[in-house]
Design an enzyme around this catalytic site. Structure first.
Site, PDB file in Angstrom:
ATOM      1  N   LYS A  57       0.855  -1.197   0.000  1.00  0.00           N
ATOM      2  CA  LYS A  57       0.000   0.000   0.000  1.00  0.00           C
ATOM      3  C   LYS A  57       0.888   1.243   0.000  1.00  0.00           C
ATOM      4  O   LYS A  57       1.534   1.564   0.987  1.00  0.00           O
ATOM      5  CB  LYS A  57      -0.896   0.059   1.245  1.00  0.00           C
ATOM      6  CG  LYS A  57      -1.919   1.184   1.104  1.00  0.00           C
ATOM      7  CD  LYS A  57      -2.444   1.690   2.412  1.00  0.00           C
ATOM      8  CE  LYS A  57      -1.850   2.975   2.878  1.00  0.00           C
ATOM      9  NZ  LYS A  57      -2.042   4.159   2.047  1.00  0.00           N
TER      10      LYS A  57
ATOM     11  N   GLY B 167       6.770   5.007   8.163  1.00  0.00           N
ATOM     12  CA  GLY B 167       5.894   6.163   8.358  1.00  0.00           C
ATOM     13  C   GLY B 167       6.087   6.742   9.748  1.00  0.00           C
ATOM     14  O   GLY B 167       7.164   6.634  10.342  1.00  0.00           O
ATOM     15  N   SER B 168       5.026   7.332  10.275  1.00  0.00           N
ATOM     16  CA  SER B 168       5.127   8.037  11.550  1.00  0.00           C
ATOM     17  C   SER B 168       5.075   7.065  12.730  1.00  0.00           C
ATOM     18  O   SER B 168       4.487   5.984  12.622  1.00  0.00           O
ATOM     19  CB  SER B 168       3.953   9.019  11.661  1.00  0.00           C
ATOM     20  OG  SER B 168       2.741   8.280  11.647  1.00  0.00           O
TER      21      SER B 168
ATOM     22  N   GLU C 172       3.251   7.340  15.298  1.00  0.00           N
ATOM     23  CA  GLU C 172       1.858   7.176  15.747  1.00  0.00           C
ATOM     24  C   GLU C 172       1.205   5.996  15.023  1.00  0.00           C
ATOM     25  O   GLU C 172       0.583   5.136  15.639  1.00  0.00           O
ATOM     26  CB  GLU C 172       1.033   8.447  15.464  1.00  0.00           C
ATOM     27  CG  GLU C 172       1.499   9.703  16.170  1.00  0.00           C
ATOM     28  CD  GLU C 172       2.788  10.297  15.584  1.00  0.00           C
ATOM     29  OE1 GLU C 172       2.972  10.250  14.357  1.00  0.00           O
ATOM     30  OE2 GLU C 172       3.620  10.785  16.376  1.00  0.00           O
TER      31      GLU C 172
ATOM     32  N   GLY D 237       2.845   3.744  13.256  1.00  0.00           N
ATOM     33  CA  GLY D 237       3.705   2.575  13.499  1.00  0.00           C
ATOM     34  C   GLY D 237       3.252   1.785  14.723  1.00  0.00           C
ATOM     35  O   GLY D 237       3.226   0.552  14.724  1.00  0.00           O
TER      36      GLY D 237
ATOM     37  N   GLU E 104      10.041   1.361  10.230  1.00  0.00           N
ATOM     38  CA  GLU E 104      11.001   2.431   9.871  1.00  0.00           C
ATOM     39  C   GLU E 104      10.245   3.733  10.107  1.00  0.00           C
ATOM     40  O   GLU E 104       9.382   4.086   9.303  1.00  0.00           O
ATOM     41  CB  GLU E 104      11.419   2.334   8.398  1.00  0.00           C
ATOM     42  CG  GLU E 104      11.792   0.953   7.895  1.00  0.00           C
ATOM     43  CD  GLU E 104      13.098   0.465   8.460  1.00  0.00           C
ATOM     44  OE1 GLU E 104      13.927   1.308   8.837  1.00  0.00           O
ATOM     45  OE2 GLU E 104      13.274  -0.747   8.552  1.00  0.00           O
TER      46      GLU E 104
ATOM     47  N   CYS F 247      13.147  11.650   6.617  1.00  0.00           N
ATOM     48  CA  CYS F 247      13.111  11.138   7.991  1.00  0.00           C
ATOM     49  C   CYS F 247      14.447  11.282   8.697  1.00  0.00           C
ATOM     50  O   CYS F 247      14.513  11.538   9.887  1.00  0.00           O
ATOM     51  CB  CYS F 247      12.680   9.671   7.987  1.00  0.00           C
ATOM     52  SG  CYS F 247      13.670   8.685   6.855  1.00  0.00           S
TER      53      CYS F 247
ATOM     54  N   GLU G  88       9.426  16.130  15.437  1.00  0.00           N
ATOM     55  CA  GLU G  88       9.713  16.067  14.000  1.00  0.00           C
ATOM     56  C   GLU G  88       8.755  16.997  13.248  1.00  0.00           C
ATOM     57  O   GLU G  88       7.546  16.873  13.363  1.00  0.00           O
ATOM     58  CB  GLU G  88       9.525  14.634  13.492  1.00  0.00           C
ATOM     59  CG  GLU G  88       9.859  14.485  12.029  1.00  0.00           C
ATOM     60  CD  GLU G  88       9.627  13.081  11.485  1.00  0.00           C
ATOM     61  OE1 GLU G  88       8.586  12.478  11.814  1.00  0.00           O
ATOM     62  OE2 GLU G  88      10.476  12.593  10.723  1.00  0.00           O
TER      63      GLU G  88
HETATM   64  P1  NAD Z   1       1.994   8.229   8.131  1.00  0.00           P
HETATM   65  O1  NAD Z   1       2.378   7.374   9.268  1.00  0.00           O
HETATM   66  O2  NAD Z   1       0.909   9.209   8.311  1.00  0.00           O
HETATM   67  O3  NAD Z   1       1.571   7.326   6.887  1.00  0.00           O
HETATM   68  C1  NAD Z   1       2.396   6.297   6.402  1.00  0.00           C
HETATM   69  C2  NAD Z   1       1.541   5.280   5.695  1.00  0.00           C
HETATM   70  O4  NAD Z   1       0.674   4.676   6.654  1.00  0.00           O
HETATM   71  C3  NAD Z   1       0.661   5.846   4.590  1.00  0.00           C
HETATM   72  O5  NAD Z   1       0.606   4.939   3.525  1.00  0.00           O
HETATM   73  C4  NAD Z   1      -0.699   5.944   5.278  1.00  0.00           C
HETATM   74  O6  NAD Z   1      -1.783   5.861   4.386  1.00  0.00           O
HETATM   75  C5  NAD Z   1      -0.665   4.735   6.181  1.00  0.00           C
HETATM   76  N1  NAD Z   1      -1.576   4.827   7.333  1.00  0.00           N
HETATM   77  C6  NAD Z   1      -2.030   5.944   7.945  1.00  0.00           C
HETATM   78  N2  NAD Z   1      -2.881   5.612   8.939  1.00  0.00           N
HETATM   79  C7  NAD Z   1      -2.962   4.262   8.953  1.00  0.00           C
HETATM   80  C8  NAD Z   1      -3.665   3.323   9.748  1.00  0.00           C
HETATM   81  N3  NAD Z   1      -4.473   3.709  10.738  1.00  0.00           N
HETATM   82  N4  NAD Z   1      -3.500   2.014   9.491  1.00  0.00           N
HETATM   83  C9  NAD Z   1      -2.682   1.607   8.502  1.00  0.00           C
HETATM   84  N5  NAD Z   1      -1.989   2.437   7.708  1.00  0.00           N
HETATM   85  C10 NAD Z   1      -2.115   3.755   7.931  1.00  0.00           C
HETATM   86  O7  NAD Z   1       3.345   8.932   7.639  1.00  0.00           O
HETATM   87  P2  NAD Z   1       3.546   9.957   6.444  1.00  0.00           P
HETATM   88  O8  NAD Z   1       3.020  11.279   6.857  1.00  0.00           O
HETATM   89  O9  NAD Z   1       3.093   9.352   5.164  1.00  0.00           O
HETATM   90  O10 NAD Z   1       5.152   9.986   6.368  1.00  0.00           O
HETATM   91  C11 NAD Z   1       5.928  10.765   7.188  1.00  0.00           C
HETATM   92  C12 NAD Z   1       6.552   9.940   8.297  1.00  0.00           C
HETATM   93  O11 NAD Z   1       7.277   8.837   7.747  1.00  0.00           O
HETATM   94  C13 NAD Z   1       7.572  10.761   9.053  1.00  0.00           C
HETATM   95  O12 NAD Z   1       7.450  10.508  10.427  1.00  0.00           O
HETATM   96  C14 NAD Z   1       8.889  10.233   8.508  1.00  0.00           C
HETATM   97  O13 NAD Z   1       9.999  10.467   9.350  1.00  0.00           O
HETATM   98  C15 NAD Z   1       8.573   8.778   8.331  1.00  0.00           C
HETATM   99  N6  NAD Z   1       9.548   8.124   7.429  1.00  0.00           N
HETATM  100  C16 NAD Z   1      10.458   7.240   7.948  1.00  0.00           C
HETATM  101  C17 NAD Z   1      11.416   6.636   7.109  1.00  0.00           C
HETATM  102  C18 NAD Z   1      12.459   5.684   7.641  1.00  0.00           C
HETATM  103  O14 NAD Z   1      13.112   5.023   6.836  1.00  0.00           O
HETATM  104  N7  NAD Z   1      12.671   5.593   8.948  1.00  0.00           N
HETATM  105  C19 NAD Z   1      11.409   6.940   5.749  1.00  0.00           C
HETATM  106  C20 NAD Z   1      10.465   7.845   5.271  1.00  0.00           C
HETATM  107  C21 NAD Z   1       9.530   8.435   6.115  1.00  0.00           C
END
Ligand code: NAD
Length: 500
Positions: A194, A247-248, A250, A252, A269, A303, A403
């Site tokens: 996804k 992703g974030s 929260e 995660g 991650e 990130c 962040e």
């Molecule tokens: P996000 O956590 O809002 O979303 C990430 C993904 O999760 C998206 O595809 C989103 O649709 C999905 N998602 C959202 N809510 C969900 C739920 N309840 N259940 C399942 N999936 C859900 O993050 P974002 O705003 O897309 O990205 C920014 C974050 O990602 C930042 O915190 C950034 O630091 C982090 N990030 C980390 C790395 C790494 O390698 N450590 C790399 C890139 C980004």
């Protein structure tokens, strides 16, 4: 459709976007679910709609997981000779290179990245991930290791898990897809992906290339749509044997809780609040140029970027003058413009988040060396542009702690090594830091005292295949990406033993 990309971006990109709604990819076929809602694809450089994708749901997730499971059992992907699977992944890497212009243009339109840099940098680097794991799998000694135990003949065999689920964010859609999918596929798994709902284009285009490379139907599946409706059903699905989330923190946490309930291993991650420690023996001009480049790269939506700058008190004034000058002169513009150094942020929501943080930081007594504000480059006035910012103040400020995910840095001075280390380690995040000094012994000493997954010396964002990349604490868990260990993570272990 209100689109103005054909002239700039060429036929392949226009053709892909010209589909009324870009379908999802399940079991080797393009799928347009009847009656499904759609999501507009917006170009952040001018806020125009350039296409639309489907908002999938648990029905499509079910279909994708069933297909991936069946492909794992019957397509031959998991059991084919390693040399064959490796050859297919190398072919896929070649196709990524051949299609770098299309992929890069799609990525640039979707995320707002300056187009030349993404075509020449991110896309070829993504292809290399497939080459790297195509080689790792060949060197892996047939996944089997003899074990030594008295009076027992035993060996340890590693096999792919089966269906692996992936959820990705919007800041590096294709690169992160490549980092995750390459290892899982090399190990013989099948995948259900996804992408972020804001930036799904390059991931969908990847499916076309995967098919062309000869990956059997059902091995790669992509479902587009919102997190709760598509991401969570993947994490919850009983056929999924391994999860990876980027992703974030929260979200995660939610994914990790779900995986814990189902007893499924998960790789996380997550976000970061990286620091750079700049000692007083550096060339100030050059360090300032590097740090300005780091915080404006991908418009700060990185990130692992360095957004906390700890600068030795002896060079603090000189450094702040130099870096402010550079930040104030950042060339901001449309991602398709060759002169653009920094494009827009991904969305209006993200722009407001960045400006809100600045407001809160200033209200908590920070001062602005460079104040961020909305900017409207000529011809692209409606895009989501914001200028870089640099605040200074104390360590309890929200902008030092949280962040922001934009071109926003926070600066503090320090007087000795211990103080700098304590300030850096006061963060709950632990993704990536850097140390800037001519004294390499000091650099190594300080680096090893950091509670962080990656620490770089006289550089930031040092990536190469073979170097593990992952985070600790709020920045993630589960082993990271890009190394031989990542390949092992996608294999389950089994001991086979016979008493003698
Ligand atoms: P996000 O956590 O809002 O979303 C990430 C993904 O999760 C998206 O595809 C989103 O649709 C999905 N998602 C959202 N809510 C969900 C739920 N309840 N259940 C399942 N999936 C859900 O993050 P974002 O705003 O897309 O990205 C920014 C974050 O990602 C930042 O915190 C950034 O630091 C982090 N990030 C980390 C790395 C790494 O390698 N450590 C790399 C890139 C980004």
């Amino acid at each position: 459709m209100n689109r103005n990309v054909d002239d700039v971006y060429g036929d392949d990109v226009a053709q892909f976007l010209d589909q009324e709604t870009i379908p999802m990819f399940i079991n080797g076929k393009w799928v347009s679910p009847e009656g499904a809602n759609t999501i507009d694809v917006i170009n952040p450089s001018n806020a125009e709609k350039i296409g639309q994708i489907y908002a999938g749901g648990s029905k499509q997730v079910d279909q994708a997981c069933e297909a991936a499971h069946k492909a794992f059992e019957t397509s031959g992907w998991a059991t084919m000779p390693v040399v064959e699977r490796s050859a297919i992944l190398n072919r896929l890497a070649d196709l990524i290179d051949d299609n770098a212009a299309v992929l890069g243009k799609l990525e640039s339109l979707d995320v707002g990245k300056p187009v030349a840099a993404v075509i020449e940098g991110e896309i070829p680097f993504s292809g290399q991930a497939f080459r790297f794991f195509a080689k790792v799998m060949l060197d892996y000694d047939k996944y089997s290791t003899p074990l030594v135990a008295e009076n027992i003949e035993a060996h340890y065999v590693r096999s792919p898990y089966g269906v692996c689920g992936f959820i990705f964010p919007w800041n590096f859609p294709f690169l992160l897809l490549a980092w995750g999918a390459s290892a899982a596929l090399a190990a013989g798994n099948t995948i259900v992906v996804k992408p972020a709902e804001l930036t799904s284009l390059s991931t969908l285009y990847f499916c076309k290339l995967a098919k062309e490379a000869g990956i059997p139907d059902g091995v790669v599946n992509v479902i587009t749509g919102p997190g709760a409706e598509v991401g969570m059903p993947i994490a919850e699905h009983p056929l999924v044997r391994r999860m990876a989330f980027t992703g974030s923190p929260e979200v995660g946490r939610k994914i990790a809780s779900t995986c814990a309930r189902n007893l499924i291993p998960v790789k996380l991650e997550l976000g970061g609040k990286g620091a750079a420690i700049i000692f007083d023996d550096v060339d100030v001009k050059s360090a300032a140029a590097s740090l300005a480049e780091i915080i404006t790269s991908n418009t700060g939506q990185v990130c692992c970027t360095a957004s906390r700058w700890l600068v030795h008190q002896n060079i603090y004034d000189e450094f702040s003058q130099e870096v402010s000058l550079i930040l104030n002169n950042t060339v901001i513009g449309n991602s398709s413009d060759a002169n653009t150094k920094m494009g827009p942020v991904v969305s209006e929501v993200q722009r407001q988040r960045i400006l809100d943080y600045q407001k809160k930081g200033l209200a908590q007594n920070a001062t602005a060396l460079v104040e961020g504000h909305i900017v409207e480059p000529e011809g692209s006035e409606k895009g989501f542009y914001v200028t870089p910012s640099l605040l200074q103040g104390s360590a309890d400020n929200i902008c030092f702690k949280e962040e922001i995910f934009g071109p926003s840095a926070y600066m503090m001075s320090f007087s000795d090594e211990e103080e700098a280390i304590n300030l850096v380690n006061s963060s709950d995040y632990g993704l990536a830091n850097s140390i800037w000094t001519l004294d390499l012994e000091r650099a190594r000493r300080v680096a090893e005292k950091m509670v962080v997954g990656n620490c770089w010396i006289n550089a930031h964002n040092v990536f190469a295949y073979g170097l593990p990349y992952g985070g600790v604490n709020l920045s993630g868990m589960g082993g990271g990406v890009n190394s031989v260990e990542t390949f092992e993570d996608y294999l389950r272990g089994q001991t086979v033993a016979r008493p003698l």
